[in-house]
Design an enzyme around this catalytic site. Structure first.
Site, PDB file in Angstrom:
ATOM      1  N   ASN A 180       0.800  -1.222   0.000  1.00 60.83           N
ATOM      2  CA  ASN A 180       0.000   0.000   0.000  1.00 60.83           C
ATOM      3  C   ASN A 180       0.832   1.271   0.000  1.00 60.83           C
ATOM      4  O   ASN A 180       0.277   2.367  -0.020  1.00 60.83           O
ATOM      5  CB  ASN A 180      -0.924   0.018   1.215  1.00 60.83           C
ATOM      6  CG  ASN A 180      -1.925  -1.115   1.197  1.00 60.83           C
ATOM      7  OD1 ASN A 180      -1.638  -2.190   1.705  1.00 60.83           O
ATOM      8  ND2 ASN A 180      -3.082  -0.888   0.603  1.00 60.83           N
ATOM      9  N   VAL A 187       0.026   6.603  -1.246  1.00 58.92           N
ATOM     10  CA  VAL A 187      -0.523   5.749  -0.194  1.00 58.92           C
ATOM     11  C   VAL A 187      -1.857   5.230  -0.705  1.00 58.92           C
ATOM     12  O   VAL A 187      -2.794   5.996  -0.943  1.00 58.92           O
ATOM     13  CB  VAL A 187      -0.721   6.524   1.122  1.00 58.92           C
ATOM     14  CG1 VAL A 187      -1.317   5.622   2.198  1.00 58.92           C
ATOM     15  CG2 VAL A 187       0.597   7.113   1.596  1.00 58.92           C
ATOM     16  N   CYS A 188      -1.938   3.936  -0.895  1.00 62.61           N
ATOM     17  CA  CYS A 188      -3.104   3.331  -1.531  1.00 62.61           C
ATOM     18  C   CYS A 188      -4.090   2.850  -0.477  1.00 62.61           C
ATOM     19  O   CYS A 188      -3.901   1.797   0.135  1.00 62.61           O
ATOM     20  CB  CYS A 188      -2.649   2.170  -2.415  1.00 62.61           C
ATOM     21  SG  CYS A 188      -3.936   1.553  -3.514  1.00 62.61           S
ATOM     22  N   LEU A 189      -5.139   3.626  -0.261  1.00 63.08           N
ATOM     23  CA  LEU A 189      -6.181   3.300   0.701  1.00 63.08           C
ATOM     24  C   LEU A 189      -7.532   3.741   0.164  1.00 63.08           C
ATOM     25  O   LEU A 189      -7.656   4.851  -0.370  1.00 63.08           O
ATOM     26  CB  LEU A 189      -5.944   4.015   2.039  1.00 63.08           C
ATOM     27  CG  LEU A 189      -4.801   3.592   2.935  1.00 63.08           C
ATOM     28  CD1 LEU A 189      -4.758   4.493   4.150  1.00 63.08           C
ATOM     29  CD2 LEU A 189      -4.956   2.149   3.356  1.00 63.08           C
ATOM     30  N   THR A 194      -7.854   6.582  -2.966  1.00 63.37           N
ATOM     31  CA  THR A 194      -6.784   6.202  -3.884  1.00 63.37           C
ATOM     32  C   THR A 194      -6.895   4.741  -4.282  1.00 63.37           C
ATOM     33  O   THR A 194      -6.028   4.216  -4.969  1.00 63.37           O
ATOM     34  CB  THR A 194      -5.405   6.471  -3.259  1.00 63.37           C
ATOM     35  OG1 THR A 194      -5.335   5.857  -1.972  1.00 63.37           O
ATOM     36  CG2 THR A 194      -5.158   7.966  -3.132  1.00 63.37           C
TER      37      THR A 194
END
Length: 345
Positions: A180, A187-189, A194
């Protein structure tokens, strides 16, 4: 995601829950050879009772053994740092004085929540000259591959906040230590919009908060089993393939955490220079003890683990990688006069 984040606000504990991300990087060189993290304490390094296979772990390490040396968890500085990722971002014009006042009121409300409710392993700086910017550092929780590491994030609140989520940038130094957290700093959330999500998985202007964002990153992303953060990999929890792959991935995350330490000591984010030094002055010896334990061939022996994982030794790849990184760590810790490092020189 929101529901899980609220759970972390209640007990501040790291979770093995996962979040979706992009394709898992394949270990192909020294940057991808990892190390399994171990539990450390002020008394000794215990590599026989804590590992990354589901055993007990504490909520997180404090930044130092002497509270008088710790930075305030939340503070408002006068001037924003020149190296902030979003410093040059041009704010859109607020539509009317009432909108600007409403935005400032929402930001000040977030500041108050952070000031009162931050856990002991997260530190936040806000700035008077740029109320839209924040800088966050998290201490890696014990029982995870990120134990004793420091992880920095820059945040920006858009003019439409809180209708839109904050933008978040991770100081990666070009390292991919979690599915992530991208090398680019993304920041992959789903909470940050995102990554795809719906309902309670995405940002809510009435329910979500900055506190939830930072606690969720620490608890859901920097967790004890980062392998399962990968999209679809959560289905392999407790399955042979999952157990076979999770440990090497945790080893990878551990080694990259060590390399992140070196980058931070060489180039600490502005405003946290002394924080970084003080953290590693107090924790450097425990980082080295953990590395030395693995180099000596100690095995993870966890009563809560399966028979196979309980006998899982440190991998040959990890030992090889540690022989390359440990001398650099010793030199870096010695330069800042870290406690107890003389025994490793």
């Amino acid at each position: 995601m929101v529901a899980r984040g609220k759970g972390y606000l209640m007990n501040w504990r790291s979770s093995s829950s996962s979040l979706p991300s992009s394709e898992l990087p394949t270990p192909i060189n020294d940057d991808s050879i990892g190390g399994a993290a171990v539990e450390t304490s002020d008394a000794a390094v215990d590599v026989t009772s804590h590992g990354f296979d589901g055993g007990p772990k504490a909520a997180g390490a404090t930044c130092c053994s002497d509270e008088s040396l710790c930075f305030p968890r939340f503070d408002v500085l006068q001037i924003s740092p020149l190296d902030h990722h979003y410093l040059d971002t041009t704010d859109q014009e607020m539509q009317g004085a009432s909108r600007a006042k409403s935005w400032a009121k929402a930001v000040q409300k977030e500041w108050k929540i952070l000031e009162n409710d931050l856990p002991g392993t997260i530190y936040v700086r806000a700035f008077e000259d740029r109320m839209d910017l924040l800088r966050v550092v998290m201490v890696g929780a014990s029982g995870t591959p990120y134990h004793d590491g420091l992880f920095f994030f820059d945040l920006q609140l858009p003019p439409s906040y809180p209708d839109a989520p904050p933008q978040v940038y991770y100081h990666s130094f070009g390292l991919r230590l979690n599915p992530n957290l991208y090398e680019s700093g993304t920041v992959c959330l789903s909470l940050l919009n995102t990554f795809g999500g719906e309902g309670t998985e995405v940002w809510s202007s009435t329910e979500s908060s900055l506190l939830q964002v930072v606690v969720s990153i620490q608890g859901l992303v920097l967790n004890d089993k980062p392998y399962y953060n990968e999209t679809g990999y959560e289905t392999m929890v407790d399955k042979p393939e999952g157990r076979r792959n999770a440990l090497p991935y945790s080893e990878n995350a551990y080694l990259l955490t060590l390399r992140t330490m070196l980058h931070l000591l060489r180039r600490p984010p502005q405003g946290f220079e002394e924080f970084v030094k003080e953290h590693f002055r107090h924790r450097g010896r425990f980082v080295l003890r953990a590395c030395n334990a693995w180099l000596q061939g100690n095995m993870v022996d966890n009563a809560h683990a399966t028979e196979v994982s309980r006998k899982q030794p440190c991998s040959a790849g990890l030992r090889l990688a540690l022989t390359k990184v440990v001398p650099s760590l010793v030199a870096a810790f010695t330069e800042i006069r870290a406690e107890g490092c003389e025994e490793y020189q």
